[in-house]
Design a protein around this motif. Structure first.
Motif, PDB file in Angstrom:
ATOM      1  N   CYS A 152     -27.826  76.587 -48.655  1.00 27.51           N
ATOM      2  CA  CYS A 152     -26.694  76.372 -49.533  1.00 27.51           C
ATOM      3  C   CYS A 152     -27.052  75.439 -50.666  1.00 27.51           C
ATOM      4  O   CYS A 152     -27.436  74.071 -50.202  1.00 27.51           O
ATOM      5  CB  CYS A 152     -25.476  75.928 -48.894  1.00 27.51           C
ATOM      6  N   SER A 153     -26.701  75.918 -51.894  1.00 22.51           N
ATOM      7  CA  SER A 153     -26.947  74.715 -52.973  1.00 22.51           C
ATOM      8  C   SER A 153     -25.652  74.980 -54.047  1.00 22.51           C
ATOM      9  O   SER A 153     -25.217  76.151 -54.168  1.00 22.51           O
ATOM     10  CB  SER A 153     -28.344  74.654 -53.458  1.00 22.51           C
ATOM     11  N   CYS A 154     -25.307  73.977 -54.894  1.00 28.41           N
ATOM     12  CA  CYS A 154     -24.568  74.340 -55.921  1.00 28.41           C
ATOM     13  C   CYS A 154     -25.457  74.782 -56.973  1.00 28.41           C
ATOM     14  O   CYS A 154     -26.492  74.156 -57.273  1.00 28.41           O
ATOM     15  CB  CYS A 154     -23.933  72.815 -56.272  1.00 28.41           C
ATOM     16  N   PRO A 155     -24.919  75.578 -57.813  1.00 35.04           N
ATOM     17  CA  PRO A 155     -25.496  76.170 -58.785  1.00 35.04           C
ATOM     18  C   PRO A 155     -25.833  75.233 -60.005  1.00 35.04           C
ATOM     19  O   PRO A 155     -25.572  74.263 -60.218  1.00 35.04           O
ATOM     20  CB  PRO A 155     -24.701  77.142 -59.622  1.00 35.04           C
ATOM     21  N   ARG A 156     -26.642  75.609 -60.947  1.00 31.12           N
ATOM     22  CA  ARG A 156     -27.121  74.585 -62.150  1.00 31.12           C
ATOM     23  C   ARG A 156     -25.833  74.348 -62.746  1.00 31.12           C
ATOM     24  O   ARG A 156     -24.960  75.215 -63.018  1.00 31.12           O
ATOM     25  CB  ARG A 156     -28.159  75.391 -62.925  1.00 31.12           C
ATOM     26  N   ASN A 157     -25.636  73.060 -63.357  1.00 30.06           N
ATOM     27  CA  ASN A 157     -24.587  72.914 -64.126  1.00 30.06           C
ATOM     28  C   ASN A 157     -23.078  72.655 -63.134  1.00 30.06           C
ATOM     29  O   ASN A 157     -22.154  72.463 -63.745  1.00 30.06           O
ATOM     30  CB  ASN A 157     -24.274  73.536 -65.298  1.00 30.06           C
ATOM     31  N   MET A 158     -23.595  72.446 -61.920  1.00 27.10           N
ATOM     32  CA  MET A 158     -22.356  72.176 -61.031  1.00 27.10           C
ATOM     33  C   MET A 158     -22.845  71.147 -59.812  1.00 27.10           C
ATOM     34  O   MET A 158     -23.982  71.133 -59.864  1.00 27.10           O
ATOM     35  CB  MET A 158     -21.829  73.523 -60.045  1.00 27.10           C
ATOM     36  N   THR A 159     -21.716  70.501 -59.208  1.00 25.58           N
ATOM     37  CA  THR A 159     -21.861  69.523 -58.430  1.00 25.58           C
ATOM     38  C   THR A 159     -21.086  69.698 -57.267  1.00 25.58           C
ATOM     39  O   THR A 159     -20.028  70.277 -57.245  1.00 25.58           O
ATOM     40  CB  THR A 159     -22.038  68.050 -58.884  1.00 25.58           C
TER      41      THR A 159
END
Length: 178
Positions: A152-159
């Motif tokens: 799992c990871s946050c998409p680009r431009n998200m945190t």
């Protein structure tokens, strides 16, 4: 002294005419007629014997009449199927989780190894093909497989925490003290 042939005639005559009811057998013991129900019949041999049942309605609601006996209809379920319940004297059969097919004939597993699964559901878990990413990551998070392990990871431009919630970056203004 009584002749043996005469005794046999007296014994046979005790059952002719038969004092027994329908579906019975008469035999003589100690010069008396003894009535017994025929195999597969039950009841009173003097008034008559009958089958346990002739139709389903003579059995309890969870049973069916088979070969003149009240039995569970769950034997109607197919290979590897579960008998969920009995309704109206009939088995309600279902394939267990991870199996498919006709529950009244045969239930087969969807898979027995990962290699049998399609690419969009690549893992075989409890005989069912699944996507390991389904419902694993948090809201707005991406899930990518590393082999069959979900990452799992946050998409680009998200945190945020990719296991709970990803949110857009918020631009902050720098102050003079920073």
């Amino acid at each position: 002294m009584v002749d043996g042939h005469l005794l046999l005639n007296i014994a046979v005559e005790a059952c002719h005419p038969s004092p027994c009811g329908p579906n019975t057998k008469c035999h003589v013991a100690n010069n008396q007629a003894i009535c017994t129900c025929l195999p597969g019949y039950r009841g009173s041999p003097l008034s008559g014997c009958r089958h346990e049942c002739e139709s389903d309605h003579e059995c309890g609601s969870q049973q069916t009449c088979r070969d003149f006996k009240c039995v569970s209809p769950c034997s109607d379920c197919g290979v590897s199927a579960d008998c969920e319940t009995v309704a109206a004297h009939r088995a309600v059969c279902k394939c267990p989780r991870g199996y498919h097919g006709d529950p009244y004939r045969i239930c087969s597993p969807e898979c027995t190894s990962d290699g049998e699964c399609p690419s969009y559901k690549p893992a075989c878990v409890y005989n069912a093909c699944i996507n390991p990413c389904t419902n694993v990551c948090g809201v707005n998070a991406d899930c990518n497989l590393r082999g069959l392990t979900p990452v799992c990871s946050c998409p680009r431009n998200m945190t945020g925490d990719p296991f709970t919630y990803c949110r857009p970056f918020e631009a902050r203004k720098l102050t003079k003290s920073e």
